[in-house]
Design an enzyme around this catalytic site. Structure first.
Site, short mmCIF file in Angstrom:
data_model
loop_
_atom_site.label_atom_id
_atom_site.label_comp_id
_atom_site.label_asym_id
_atom_site.label_seq_id
_atom_site.Cartn_x
_atom_site.Cartn_y
_atom_site.Cartn_z
N ASP A 1 -1.07 -2.22 -4.36
CA ASP A 1 -2.03 -3.27 -4.67
C ASP A 1 -2.01 -3.52 -6.19
O ASP A 1 -1.95 -2.58 -6.99
CB ASP A 1 -3.44 -2.84 -4.23
CG ASP A 1 -4.41 -4.02 -4.17
OD1 ASP A 1 -4.81 -4.39 -3.06
OD2 ASP A 1 -4.74 -4.56 -5.25
N ILE A 2 -2.07 -4.78 -6.55
CA ILE A 2 -1.99 -5.16 -7.97
C ILE A 2 -3.25 -4.77 -8.74
O ILE A 2 -3.22 -4.64 -9.97
CB ILE A 2 -1.71 -6.69 -8.07
CG1 ILE A 2 -1.02 -7.04 -9.37
CG2 ILE A 2 -2.97 -7.52 -7.87
CD1 ILE A 2 -0.47 -8.46 -9.42
N ASN B 1 -10.14 -5.92 5.82
CA ASN B 1 -11.22 -6.88 5.54
C ASN B 1 -10.98 -8.13 6.36
O ASN B 1 -9.93 -8.76 6.25
CB ASN B 1 -11.26 -7.22 4.04
CG ASN B 1 -11.72 -6.03 3.21
OD1 ASN B 1 -12.58 -5.26 3.64
ND2 ASN B 1 -11.16 -5.86 2.02
N GLY C 1 -15.08 -9.76 2.41
CA GLY C 1 -14.37 -9.90 1.13
C GLY C 1 -12.89 -10.18 1.30
O GLY C 1 -12.11 -9.96 0.37
N HIS D 1 -3.74 -7.49 6.45
CA HIS D 1 -3.29 -6.39 5.62
C HIS D 1 -4.23 -5.21 5.78
O HIS D 1 -5.44 -5.38 5.91
CB HIS D 1 -3.17 -6.78 4.14
CG HIS D 1 -4.37 -7.49 3.59
ND1 HIS D 1 -4.64 -8.82 3.87
CD2 HIS D 1 -5.39 -7.08 2.80
CE1 HIS D 1 -5.75 -9.18 3.26
NE2 HIS D 1 -6.25 -8.13 2.61
N HIS E 1 -5.51 -1.91 3.87
CA HIS E 1 -5.56 -1.17 2.60
C HIS E 1 -5.43 0.32 2.92
O HIS E 1 -6.15 0.83 3.78
CB HIS E 1 -6.90 -1.38 1.90
CG HIS E 1 -7.19 -2.79 1.48
ND1 HIS E 1 -7.05 -3.22 0.17
CD2 HIS E 1 -7.62 -3.86 2.17
CE1 HIS E 1 -7.40 -4.50 0.09
NE2 HIS E 1 -7.75 -4.91 1.29
#
Ligand code: AMP
Length: 114
Positions: A30-31, A87, A93, A100, A102
């Site tokens: 994750d960026i 999410n 959010g 995806h 997380h």
């Protein structure tokens, strides 16, 4: 139709630090990490979110979950534990309309989530 951010990452049109990839899923860092280890694992099929997944996506989703566990173990998260988060929609959010998961680990996490 315009590609989502994550479709561009799959197509290598945007850079990402890929930690795992096969024909069905891709996992990358994750960026904007929210934990010492924060990975996103995504299906290559552009399913917008879990609420839009179809019965025929079962195999893809099962594969994604098993690979999430495998990636977490590879990155040293198995012993301490980790959190998997999907999410779905605005209240959760969700920012990118490409399913995806997380993978968050490397620190203690509180419950309930914010
Ligand atoms: P969500 O809020 O569940 O939709 O999560 C979207 C995630 O994508 C956020 O954690 C962002 O930090 C992450 N993200 C956005 N752009 C990129 C990118 N170019 N590379 C990696 N992660 C990204």
């Amino acid at each position: 139709m315009t590609k989502t951010l994550f479709e561009k990452i799959i197509a290598r049109e945007l850079p990402a630090t890929v930690v795992y990839e096969d024909d069905v899923v891709m996992a990358f860092r994750d960026i904007n990490p929210q934990a010492p280890t924060h990975i996103l694992i995504i299906p290559k099929k552009p399913i917008p979110r879990i609420a839009e997944a179809k019965p025929e996506d079962s195999q893809i989703l099962g594969h994604l979950m098993l690979k999430a566990a495998e990636v977490a173990e590879t990155l040293g998260l198995k012993k301490g534990g980790y959190r998997l988060v999907f999410n779905n929609g605005p209240d959760a959010g969700e920012a990118v309309p490409h399913l995806h998961c997380h993978i968050l680990g490397g620190r203690h996490m509180n419950w309930p989530p914010g």
